[in-house]
Design a protein around this motif. Structure first.
Motif, PDB file in Angstrom:
ATOM      1  N   TRP A 155     -11.082  20.426 -66.778  1.00  0.00           N
ATOM      2  CA  TRP A 155      -9.762  20.092 -66.933  1.00  0.00           C
ATOM      3  C   TRP A 155      -9.667  18.455 -66.832  1.00  0.00           C
ATOM      4  N   SER A 197      -5.736  30.919 -62.865  1.00  0.00           N
ATOM      5  CA  SER A 197      -7.247  31.170 -63.036  1.00  0.00           C
ATOM      6  C   SER A 197      -7.995  30.677 -64.184  1.00  0.00           C
ATOM      7  N   PHE A 198      -7.537  29.850 -64.917  1.00  0.00           N
ATOM      8  CA  PHE A 198      -8.139  29.149 -65.935  1.00  0.00           C
ATOM      9  C   PHE A 198      -9.007  27.757 -65.379  1.00  0.00           C
ATOM     10  N   ARG A 202     -12.023  26.155 -66.289  1.00  0.00           N
ATOM     11  CA  ARG A 202     -12.643  25.242 -67.233  1.00  0.00           C
ATOM     12  C   ARG A 202     -12.085  25.558 -68.363  1.00  0.00           C
ATOM     13  N   GLN A 254     -10.795  24.802 -76.788  1.00  0.00           N
ATOM     14  CA  GLN A 254      -9.984  23.918 -75.718  1.00  0.00           C
ATOM     15  C   GLN A 254     -10.654  22.112 -75.515  1.00  0.00           C
ATOM     16  N   VAL A 268     -12.817  31.912 -83.686  1.00  0.00           N
ATOM     17  CA  VAL A 268     -13.045  33.470 -83.465  1.00  0.00           C
ATOM     18  C   VAL A 268     -11.831  33.924 -82.390  1.00  0.00           C
ATOM     19  N   THR A 269     -11.481  35.156 -82.783  1.00  0.00           N
ATOM     20  CA  THR A 269     -10.400  35.923 -81.866  1.00  0.00           C
ATOM     21  C   THR A 269     -10.945  35.538 -80.535  1.00  0.00           C
ATOM     22  N   GLY A 270     -10.185  35.367 -79.753  1.00  0.00           N
ATOM     23  CA  GLY A 270     -10.315  35.375 -78.192  1.00  0.00           C
ATOM     24  C   GLY A 270     -11.167  34.049 -77.834  1.00  0.00           C
ATOM     25  N   SER A 271     -11.133  32.891 -78.557  1.00  0.00           N
ATOM     26  CA  SER A 271     -11.985  31.708 -78.063  1.00  0.00           C
ATOM     27  C   SER A 271     -10.802  30.971 -77.299  1.00  0.00           C
ATOM     28  N   GLY A 272      -9.540  31.441 -76.925  1.00  0.00           N
ATOM     29  CA  GLY A 272      -8.669  30.381 -76.018  1.00  0.00           C
ATOM     30  C   GLY A 272      -7.880  29.529 -77.071  1.00  0.00           C
ATOM     31  N   LYS A 273      -7.583  29.790 -78.317  1.00  0.00           N
ATOM     32  CA  LYS A 273      -6.825  28.739 -79.148  1.00  0.00           C
ATOM     33  C   LYS A 273      -5.484  28.447 -78.491  1.00  0.00           C
ATOM     34  N   THR A 274      -4.704  29.568 -77.797  1.00  0.00           N
ATOM     35  CA  THR A 274      -3.395  29.460 -77.344  1.00  0.00           C
ATOM     36  C   THR A 274      -3.164  28.119 -76.365  1.00  0.00           C
ATOM     37  N   GLU A 333      -2.643  31.467 -86.452  1.00  0.00           N
ATOM     38  CA  GLU A 333      -3.201  32.238 -87.426  1.00  0.00           C
ATOM     39  C   GLU A 333      -2.672  31.976 -88.986  1.00  0.00           C
ATOM     40  N   ARG A 359     -13.156  35.662 -73.852  1.00  0.00           N
ATOM     41  CA  ARG A 359     -13.403  36.872 -73.412  1.00  0.00           C
ATOM     42  C   ARG A 359     -12.595  37.986 -74.380  1.00  0.00           C
ATOM     43  N   VAL A 393     -10.172  39.989 -76.079  1.00  0.00           N
ATOM     44  CA  VAL A 393      -8.529  39.879 -76.098  1.00  0.00           C
ATOM     45  C   VAL A 393      -8.123  41.147 -76.095  1.00  0.00           C
TER      46      VAL A 393
HETATM   47  N1  LIG Z   1      -9.928  28.240 -69.910  1.00  0.00           N
HETATM   48  C1  LIG Z   1      -9.819  29.344 -69.758  1.00  0.00           C
HETATM   49  N2  LIG Z   1     -10.443  30.088 -68.883  1.00  0.00           N
HETATM   50  C2  LIG Z   1     -10.324  31.362 -68.457  1.00  0.00           C
HETATM   51  N3  LIG Z   1      -9.806  32.320 -69.615  1.00  0.00           N
HETATM   52  C3  LIG Z   1      -9.060  31.787 -70.508  1.00  0.00           C
HETATM   53  C4  LIG Z   1      -9.205  30.405 -70.821  1.00  0.00           C
HETATM   54  N4  LIG Z   1      -8.345  30.023 -71.913  1.00  0.00           N
HETATM   55  C5  LIG Z   1      -7.955  31.265 -72.402  1.00  0.00           C
HETATM   56  N5  LIG Z   1      -8.507  32.217 -71.592  1.00  0.00           N
HETATM   57  C6  LIG Z   1      -8.090  33.633 -71.871  1.00  0.00           C
HETATM   58  O1  LIG Z   1      -8.997  34.155 -72.823  1.00  0.00           O
HETATM   59  C7  LIG Z   1      -8.231  34.984 -73.732  1.00  0.00           C
HETATM   60  C8  LIG Z   1      -8.337  34.699 -75.135  1.00  0.00           C
HETATM   61  O2  LIG Z   1      -7.514  33.526 -75.159  1.00  0.00           O
HETATM   62  P1  LIG Z   1      -6.289  33.409 -76.457  1.00  0.00           P
HETATM   63  O3  LIG Z   1      -5.606  34.585 -76.598  1.00  0.00           O
HETATM   64  O4  LIG Z   1      -5.795  31.911 -76.319  1.00  0.00           O
HETATM   65  O5  LIG Z   1      -7.471  33.422 -77.503  1.00  0.00           O
HETATM   66  P2  LIG Z   1      -7.101  33.317 -79.047  1.00  0.00           P
HETATM   67  O6  LIG Z   1      -8.548  32.545 -79.600  1.00  0.00           O
HETATM   68  O7  LIG Z   1      -5.706  32.782 -79.355  1.00  0.00           O
HETATM   69  O8  LIG Z   1      -6.930  34.637 -79.484  1.00  0.00           O
HETATM   70  P3  LIG Z   1      -6.708  35.374 -81.025  1.00  0.00           P
HETATM   71  O9  LIG Z   1      -7.449  35.159 -82.020  1.00  0.00           O
HETATM   72  O10 LIG Z   1      -6.243  36.615 -80.406  1.00  0.00           O
HETATM   73  O11 LIG Z   1      -5.405  34.532 -81.050  1.00  0.00           O
HETATM   74  C9  LIG Z   1      -7.025  35.320 -72.974  1.00  0.00           C
HETATM   75  O12 LIG Z   1      -7.049  36.605 -72.293  1.00  0.00           O
HETATM   76  C10 LIG Z   1      -6.746  34.031 -72.052  1.00  0.00           C
HETATM   77  O13 LIG Z   1      -5.934  34.281 -71.025  1.00  0.00           O
END
Ligand SMILES: Nc1ncnc2c1ncn2[C@@H]1O[C@H](COP(=O)(O)OP(=O)(O)OP(=O)(O)O)[C@@H](O)[C@H]1O
Length: 329
Positions: A46, A65-66, A68, A73, A91-97, A208, A267, A269
């Motif tokens: 970060w 607990s994020f 890195r 991101q 992909v789903t679960g890549s941490g987009k939010t 999405e 991880r 989701v």
């Molecule tokens: N930097 C990070 N370090 C550790 N865990 C993370 C980090 N960023 C996101 N996560 C975790 O990874 C998981 C997926 O994140 P997120 O929901 O943003 O993914 P997404 O790509 O939006 O998935 P979706 O396709 O379902 O929308 C969540 O459990 C989130 O808390």
């Protein structure tokens, strides 16, 4: 004779020319340890971001607990902070939010804000997802120092209260960020009390986007974007980024976007799977595979959206559910 290309194809190839390398190959995976040589800057730390995130955001990330950044991101946040429009295929679960919430918060933290002047909007296809994004945003905002006039967020989604009560809450609380489903946002923006001005509006996110279009919101989105200041950053996130899927939206809503492609999951989701769904998955576990569980999830989502649209007297969405599912997988 030179072959004729449609304007759409041309626009998308321009976008592809500015594409950053696929990050799954250019960055370490999230599970890899940070660089052992202290002189090598960890591109996923970060602290490597410039401009830097506010100290309170660092505290929030550490506490939650994020540790890195994930690859999506690490590539997307600097682009938003550096004033670029971004199209993200991930992909789903890549941490987009966090890849759009953090730059949105950071951009707004540094600006002068005025009551009832919106700074950012996140549009999400369904009520359930909107609620989940809103909780992530709220959990970050709670770390704002009490001394600062804090950013506020409002959740707007169909099926909860009505547009009138949303407007009352908007006027009472003066939120800076709206997290919404498209229909309810369209209703709120129809009010003459809701002003969106170029001085304060910073960023629009379409999360999405492929689902938003699948569910028939293309006209609603066009109407919303026409009301937003052109001087803004726009982020479009989609599981698939092709001319056929989101080409029109990219051309009409984004300016010279940089495309980011990420194929690494952070991880699995869990949060996007409703409790009911988990039960269903258990029931079919013995006889089925991941595809069947996904189809169930998709079917329920489509039914929910159809119902919402019928309740609000909107046009029916065409297409049979099975066909939509084929498109999704
Ligand atoms: N930097 C990070 N370090 C550790 N865990 C993370 C980090 N960023 C996101 N996560 C975790 O990874 C998981 C997926 O994140 P997120 O929901 O943003 O993914 P997404 O790509 O939006 O998935 P979706 O396709 O379902 O929308 C969540 O459990 C989130 O808390």
């Amino acid at each position: 004779m030179p072959s004729k290309k449609s304007p759409g194809k041309r626009a998308l190839s321009t976008m592809a020319a500015t594409t950053t390398p696929t990050l799954s190959s250019s960055l370490p995976s999230p599970s890899e340890p940070a660089a052992s040589n202290p002189s090598t800057k960890d591109p996923q730390s970060w602290a490597s971001l410039t401009p830097p995130l506010s100290p309170w955001l660092h505290t929030a990330l550490q506490t939650l607990s994020f540790e890195r950044m994930t690859p999506v991101q690490a590539s997307t946040i600097p682009l938003f902070l550096g004033n670029k429009d971004v199209v993200v295929e991930a992909v789903t679960g890549s941490g987009k939010t966090l890849s759009y919430l953090l730059p949105l918060i950071q951009r707004l933290s540094g600006t002068e804000r005025r009551r009832h002047r919106i700074g950012g909007i996140v549009i999400i296809p369904t009520r359930e997802l909107a609620g989940q994004i809103f909780s992530v945003l709220s959990s970050l905002l709670q770390f704002q120092p009490p001394s600062e006039a804090g950013l506020k967020a409002q959740l707007l989604r169909g099926g909860e209260g009505d547009a009138r009560s949303d407007l009352q809450a908007f006027l009472r609380d003066g939120p800076d960020i709206l997290v919404c489903t498209p229909g309810r946002l369209e209703e709120l923006l129809g009010s003459r009390y809701v002003v969106i001005s170029g001085d304060t509006f910073e960023m629009l996110v379409l999360d999405e986007a492929d689902r938003l279009l699948d569910l028939g919101f293309s006209e609603v989105l066009a109407g919303i974007m026409a009301r937003l200041p052109k001087q803004r950053r726009t982020g479009l996130f989609s599981a698939s980024v092709t001319e056929a899927v989101v080409g029109g939206l990219v051309r009409s809503g984004l300016r010279n976007p940089v495309k980011v492609v990420v194929k690494v999951k952070e991880r699995e989701v869990e949060r996007r799977v409703p409790v009911r769904e988990k039960r269903k998955k258990k029931r079919i576990a013995g006889v089925s595979d991941e595809r069947k569980a996904k189809e169930e999830e998709w079917r329920e989502l489509v039914e929910q959206v159809k119902k919402e649209r019928a309740e609000r007297g909107l046009e029916k969405v065409d297409g049979d559910v099975g066909g939509w599912f084929e498109d999704m997988v």
